[in-house]
Design a protein around this motif. Structure first.
Motif, PDB file in Angstrom:
ATOM      1  N   VAL A  42       0.660  -1.021   0.011  1.00  0.00           N
ATOM      2  CA  VAL A  42      -0.402  -0.238  -0.044  1.00  0.00           C
ATOM      3  C   VAL A  42       0.927   1.384   0.073  1.00  0.00           C
ATOM      4  CG1 VAL A  42      -1.594   0.954   1.163  1.00  0.00           C
ATOM      5  CG2 VAL A  42      -1.735  -1.738   1.632  1.00  0.00           C
ATOM      6  N   ASP A  43       1.005   1.875  -1.261  1.00  0.00           N
ATOM      7  CA  ASP A  43       1.899   2.495  -1.330  1.00  0.00           C
ATOM      8  C   ASP A  43       3.625   2.821  -1.281  1.00  0.00           C
ATOM      9  OD1 ASP A  43      -0.222   4.817  -1.677  1.00  0.00           O
ATOM     10  OD2 ASP A  43       0.207   5.816   0.006  1.00  0.00           O
ATOM     11  N   GLY A  44       3.428   1.636  -1.819  1.00  0.00           N
ATOM     12  CA  GLY A  44       4.998   1.310  -1.682  1.00  0.00           C
ATOM     13  C   GLY A  44       5.680   0.544   0.075  1.00  0.00           C
ATOM     14  N   VAL A  45       4.121   0.518   0.191  1.00  0.00           N
ATOM     15  CA  VAL A  45       5.042  -0.382   2.152  1.00  0.00           C
ATOM     16  C   VAL A  45       4.141  -1.303   1.796  1.00  0.00           C
ATOM     17  CG1 VAL A  45       5.021   0.314   3.960  1.00  0.00           C
ATOM     18  CG2 VAL A  45       5.064   2.173   2.395  1.00  0.00           C
ATOM     19  N   SER A  46       5.036  -2.229   2.641  1.00  0.00           N
ATOM     20  CA  SER A  46       4.100  -3.902   2.864  1.00  0.00           C
ATOM     21  C   SER A  46       3.568  -4.152   3.914  1.00  0.00           C
ATOM     22  CB  SER A  46       5.380  -5.374   2.322  1.00  0.00           C
ATOM     23  OG  SER A  46       5.519  -4.845   1.270  1.00  0.00           O
ATOM     24  N   LEU A  47       2.349  -3.935   3.941  1.00  0.00           N
ATOM     25  CA  LEU A  47       1.800  -4.447   5.083  1.00  0.00           C
ATOM     26  C   LEU A  47       0.868  -5.516   5.515  1.00  0.00           C
ATOM     27  CD1 LEU A  47      -0.618  -0.184   5.097  1.00  0.00           C
ATOM     28  CD2 LEU A  47       1.943  -1.442   6.373  1.00  0.00           C
ATOM     29  N   PRO A  48       0.663  -6.770   6.776  1.00  0.00           N
ATOM     30  CA  PRO A  48       0.296  -6.983   6.531  1.00  0.00           C
ATOM     31  C   PRO A  48      -1.374  -7.218   6.876  1.00  0.00           C
ATOM     32  CG  PRO A  48       1.129  -6.637   8.728  1.00  0.00           C
ATOM     33  CD  PRO A  48       1.644  -5.341   7.490  1.00  0.00           C
ATOM     34  N   TYR A  49      -2.340  -8.157   6.212  1.00  0.00           N
ATOM     35  CA  TYR A  49      -3.184  -7.851   6.218  1.00  0.00           C
ATOM     36  C   TYR A  49      -4.167  -9.459   6.622  1.00  0.00           C
ATOM     37  CZ  TYR A  49      -3.389 -10.383   2.300  1.00  0.00           C
ATOM     38  OH  TYR A  49      -2.870 -11.775   0.637  1.00  0.00           O
TER      39      TYR A  49
ATOM     40  N   ALA B 290      -3.992  -4.251  17.747  1.00  0.00           N
ATOM     41  CA  ALA B 290      -4.314  -5.314  19.176  1.00  0.00           C
ATOM     42  C   ALA B 290      -3.010  -6.433  18.889  1.00  0.00           C
ATOM     43  CB  ALA B 290      -4.935  -5.758  19.417  1.00  0.00           C
ATOM     44  N   HIS B 291      -3.060  -7.076  17.999  1.00  0.00           N
ATOM     45  CA  HIS B 291      -2.423  -8.355  17.003  1.00  0.00           C
ATOM     46  C   HIS B 291      -0.820  -7.941  16.731  1.00  0.00           C
ATOM     47  CE1 HIS B 291      -0.966 -11.757  16.062  1.00  0.00           C
ATOM     48  NE2 HIS B 291      -2.627 -12.459  16.370  1.00  0.00           N
ATOM     49  N   PRO B 292       0.190  -8.553  17.482  1.00  0.00           N
ATOM     50  CA  PRO B 292       1.154  -8.148  16.883  1.00  0.00           C
ATOM     51  C   PRO B 292       1.762  -8.299  16.020  1.00  0.00           C
ATOM     52  CG  PRO B 292       1.558  -9.653  19.240  1.00  0.00           C
ATOM     53  CD  PRO B 292       0.137  -8.992  18.657  1.00  0.00           C
ATOM     54  N   LYS B 293       1.617  -9.503  14.619  1.00  0.00           N
ATOM     55  CA  LYS B 293       1.550 -10.268  13.916  1.00  0.00           C
ATOM     56  C   LYS B 293       0.900  -9.363  12.849  1.00  0.00           C
ATOM     57  CE  LYS B 293       3.777 -14.243  13.867  1.00  0.00           C
ATOM     58  NZ  LYS B 293       5.146 -14.829  13.340  1.00  0.00           N
ATOM     59  N   TYR B 294      -0.203  -8.151  13.411  1.00  0.00           N
ATOM     60  CA  TYR B 294      -0.820  -7.318  12.200  1.00  0.00           C
ATOM     61  C   TYR B 294      -0.369  -5.944  12.488  1.00  0.00           C
ATOM     62  CZ  TYR B 294      -3.402 -11.606  10.923  1.00  0.00           C
ATOM     63  OH  TYR B 294      -3.430 -12.814   9.622  1.00  0.00           O
ATOM     64  N   LYS B 295       0.433  -5.837  13.445  1.00  0.00           N
ATOM     65  CA  LYS B 295       0.918  -4.359  12.676  1.00  0.00           C
ATOM     66  C   LYS B 295       2.261  -3.649  12.098  1.00  0.00           C
ATOM     67  CE  LYS B 295       0.726  -3.286  18.123  1.00  0.00           C
ATOM     68  NZ  LYS B 295       1.404  -3.206  19.338  1.00  0.00           N
ATOM     69  N   PRO B 296       1.677  -2.961  11.338  1.00  0.00           N
ATOM     70  CA  PRO B 296       2.994  -2.328  10.261  1.00  0.00           C
ATOM     71  C   PRO B 296       4.495  -2.600  10.894  1.00  0.00           C
ATOM     72  CG  PRO B 296       2.331  -0.772  10.208  1.00  0.00           C
ATOM     73  CD  PRO B 296       0.721  -2.159  11.801  1.00  0.00           C
ATOM     74  N   GLN B 297       5.465  -3.335  10.413  1.00  0.00           N
ATOM     75  CA  GLN B 297       6.490  -3.929  10.850  1.00  0.00           C
ATOM     76  C   GLN B 297       7.738  -2.440  10.739  1.00  0.00           C
ATOM     77  OE1 GLN B 297       8.088  -7.434  11.299  1.00  0.00           O
ATOM     78  NE2 GLN B 297       5.817  -7.014  10.680  1.00  0.00           N
TER      79      GLN B 297
END
Length: 459
Positions: A160-167, A224-231
């Motif tokens: 998203v806008d060049g940034v890899s985000l977990p979903y 709230a889930h650490p795995k889904y926070k932006p790196q």
């Protein structure tokens, strides 16, 4: 602008080749170009290296202290699953909306996704709608059971806008049947992304294949889930200051940046840019026999249907060939093509259409801003059982700065379309049309200005 160490090597050559085997490309660097006077006190405790560019420019670059990354604590997470985190959206029956030029999209979380348009005729309201997907009642418990029995090892990411985000993705199926996809039901993949300042809004919506859609929703609930926070980027700052008479930034870098901005300005794929070049009236014509005369009448080529205009974003594109046809299509990666004819031009049917809609006739010469043409006899529509048809609106755009052809496609009623074509090119031909809006047997001299030519460039 962010760079990895590889760009340092690209600009300055291999400075630390003796240690290239241990190079860690997961560590990112943000290079700052500082002036000579910006010599911070903390630089005294840092190592540095002198680098030289290909243009013999010298810089003193301060190397940051790199600390080892802390172990990932998210492996010990035992809180709610991603589905449980976003479930408040389902219980509150919340809906998110996205308004576009014609369609409105409604995402009712945990219920359905809808695409609709309202037509008002007096006090009557007609609604044209498609259900793009439904969330079945047993889907929540089934998916929740799967998540509880499955360790989240690798979370998928979306750029998203060049940034890899977990979903986190849920699928809504069983939508309105799609005539273009062998009458299979429409389906939507809803991707929820963590965004601390989000309000569950629709970030993007696109058709990724025929009647299969993808919607990105920005929500703070997943955070709230650490795995889904932006790196975290893990970037380290390198400050480089010029030595001797070197410029603050390397000239080659400025050149690369200028080229990048130039291509970015050309990235509007939905337009055809027209450049108007003045003619030197005092210039003598080329008389060399070996030279082929240039075609100075692309407008005449457009009116002859030889130059077609293409537009569209997402899954569908469309093509307009003046006096010939309007087509909607999609090109697959393997070169195959899905094509739907939205109408062909037939003079007799156009005249019949004008007699039924006299307000579509052009205004008197000098007062015109647009022309309307009728294209009919397209592919048969499964919804209505009638051939598709399109009204093409050719509108004069006075924005000579952009000199662009803009195309947009609307569907006010099932399989009845409006194709808008706006351009300064149209301004040149408005007064050449007859009382029925038709331009026939026009000579090149009638079209071309005496002091300019037009070049069509597809970008």
């Amino acid at each position: 602008m962010h760079y990895c160490a590889g760009l340092v090597i690209l600009l300055f050559g291999c400075i630390i080749c003796h240690n290239i085997e241990g190079f860690d490309d997961s560590i990112l660097y943000d290079i700052s170009w500082v002036s000579k006077d910006n010599n911070k006190p903390e630089y005294a405790n840092l190592e540095y290296m002198i680098v030289t560019s290909s243009q013999k420019e010298k810089y003193k670059c301060m190397l940051p202290h790199i600390q080892e990354k802390e172990p990932n604590v998210s492996n010990s997470y035992d809180g709610p699953t991603p589905l449980e985190l976003i479930s408040p959206l389902f219980t509150q029956t919340a809906c998110s909306f996205r308004l576009e030029s014609y369609w409105t999209y409604e995402v009712c979380h945990g219920r359905f996704v809808r695409q609709y348009h309202e037509d008002r005729e007096g006090k009557k309201v007609k609604i044209q709608e498609y259900i793009l997907g439904k969330w079945e009642k047993n889907q929540y418990s089934t998916l929740l059971e799967q998540q509880k029995n499955l360790e989240i090892d690798k979370v998928p990411v979306k750029k998203v806008d060049g940034v890899s985000l977990p979903y986190f993705e849920i699928t809504m199926g069983n939508g309105t049947l799609c005539e273009l996809n062998q009458n299979k039901p429409r389906e939507t993949k809803v991707l929820y992304l963590c965004y601390a300042h989000g309000k569950h809004e629709i970030y993007s919506l696109k058709e990724i294949s025929t009647c299969v859609y993808e919607i990105i929703v920005l929500s703070p609930l997943l955070c709230a889930h650490p795995k889904y926070k932006p790196q975290e980027s893990g970037e380290h700052s390198i400050d480089c200051m010029p030595l001797d008479d070197s410029p603050t930034k390397p000239r080659e870098l400025l050149k690369i940046k200028a080229e990048s901005n130039k291509f970015r300005r050309k990235a509007d794929m939905d337009r055809i840019r027209l450049e108007f070049h003045p003619i030197d009236l005092n210039r003598k014509e080329e008389t060399t026999p070996s030279k082929t005369p240039l075609d100075v009448s692309p407008v005449e080529s457009f009116l002859a249907g030889k130059t077609c205009l293409n537009g569209g974003t997402g899954w569908w594109s469309y093509e307009f060939c003046y006096g010939k046809s309007v087509e909607q299509y999609h090109l697959h990666k393997d070169g195959s093509k899905i094509s739907i004819k939205l109408g062909y031009f037939d003079k007799s049917k156009h005249l019949q259409w004008l007699s039924l809609h006299p307000h579509k006739k052009p205004k008197p010469v000098g007062q015109r801003t647009q022309l309307s043409h009728f294209y009919s006899g397209g592919d048969v529509c499964d919804k209505t059982g009638k051939p598709r048809q399109t009204e093409v609106k050719l509108k004069c755009s006075q924005n000579a700065k952009t000199s662009a052809v803009s195309l947009y496609l609307l569907e006010p009623r099932y399989c009845e379309y409006i194709l808008g074509v706006e351009s300064p090119l149209i301004c040149k031909i408005l007064d050449l049309a007859d009382e029925n809006g038709l331009i026939e047997n026009v000579a090149e001299n009638d079209i071309a200005n005496e002091d300019s030519t037009v070049t069509i460039i597809r970008v």
